[in-house]
Design a protein around this motif. Structure first.
Motif, PDB file in Angstrom:
ATOM      1  N   ASN A   1      43.798  42.514  48.157  1.00  8.67           N
ATOM      2  CA  ASN A   1      44.728  41.745  47.336  1.00  8.67           C
ATOM      3  C   ASN A   1      43.988  40.954  46.262  1.00  8.67           C
ATOM      4  O   ASN A   1      44.415  40.881  45.111  1.00  8.67           O
ATOM      5  N   ASN A   2      42.859  40.382  46.627  1.00  6.60           N
ATOM      6  CA  ASN A   2      42.076  39.612  45.657  1.00  6.60           C
ATOM      7  C   ASN A   2      41.540  40.492  44.531  1.00  6.60           C
ATOM      8  O   ASN A   2      41.438  40.049  43.390  1.00  6.60           O
ATOM      9  N   LYS A   3      41.183  41.748  44.839  1.00  4.54           N
ATOM     10  CA  LYS A   3      40.724  42.671  43.793  1.00  4.54           C
ATOM     11  C   LYS A   3      41.809  42.897  42.758  1.00  4.54           C
ATOM     12  O   LYS A   3      41.549  42.900  41.561  1.00  4.54           O
TER      13      LYS A   3
ATOM     14  N   PHE B   1      44.911  39.960  54.792  1.00  2.46           N
ATOM     15  CA  PHE B   1      44.349  38.932  53.915  1.00  2.46           C
ATOM     16  C   PHE B   1      42.892  38.606  54.180  1.00  2.46           C
ATOM     17  O   PHE B   1      42.239  37.991  53.344  1.00  2.46           O
TER      18      PHE B   1
ATOM     19  N   ASP C   1      49.726  42.670  54.182  1.00  2.84           N
ATOM     20  CA  ASP C   1      48.501  42.287  53.476  1.00  2.84           C
ATOM     21  C   ASP C   1      47.487  41.842  54.522  1.00  2.84           C
ATOM     22  O   ASP C   1      47.690  40.838  55.204  1.00  2.84           O
TER      23      ASP C   1
ATOM     24  N   PRO D   1      39.365  42.183  51.144  1.00  4.22           N
ATOM     25  CA  PRO D   1      39.418  41.808  49.728  1.00  4.22           C
ATOM     26  C   PRO D   1      40.440  42.528  48.852  1.00  4.22           C
ATOM     27  O   PRO D   1      40.491  42.272  47.656  1.00  4.22           O
TER      28      PRO D   1
ATOM     29  N   LEU E   1      44.447  40.905  42.165  1.00  2.00           N
ATOM     30  CA  LEU E   1      44.734  39.639  41.480  1.00  2.00           C
ATOM     31  C   LEU E   1      43.628  39.253  40.503  1.00  2.00           C
ATOM     32  O   LEU E   1      43.889  38.610  39.489  1.00  2.00           O
ATOM     33  N   ALA E   2      42.399  39.626  40.794  1.00  2.00           N
ATOM     34  CA  ALA E   2      41.259  39.272  39.939  1.00  2.00           C
ATOM     35  C   ALA E   2      41.181  40.153  38.694  1.00  2.00           C
ATOM     36  O   ALA E   2      40.306  39.964  37.876  1.00  2.00           O
TER      37      ALA E   2
END
Length: 82
Positions: free
Chosen positions: A70-72, A65, A63, A68, A74-75
């Motif tokens: 992983n955040n995409k 980190f 990842d 973006p 998760l969001a």
């Protein structure tokens, strides 16, 4: 290939799935070596969903980190996974 469900462009690559490869009862785990921007993962999920199959999980070995991707996921950039 005339029997493709469709293809998604991801950066300068294409992800293609034969229309008989997946069906609505299938659950798919998307595996990639790394997640950076999330483009490949999201394109893969779109193809799976076009086949009426469900994405059960994503699996990445690395990842990045600071980017973006992983955040995409998760969001909720794609529908929430069950």
């Amino acid at each position: 290939m005339p029997s493709l469900v469709g293809s998604e462009m991801c950066i300068r690559a294409a992800i293609e799935v034969h229309k008989t490869s997946l069906n609505k009862k299938d659950k798919v785990i998307i595996v990639d070596d790394l997640i950076a921007t999330g483009g490949t993962a999201l394109a893969s999920a779109k193809i799976v969903e076009k086949c009426k199959a469900k994405v059960s999980a994503f699996l990445f070995l690395i990842d990045l980190f600071d980017l973006p991707g992983n955040n995409k996921l998760l969001a909720g950039a794609i529908r929430r996974l069950n």
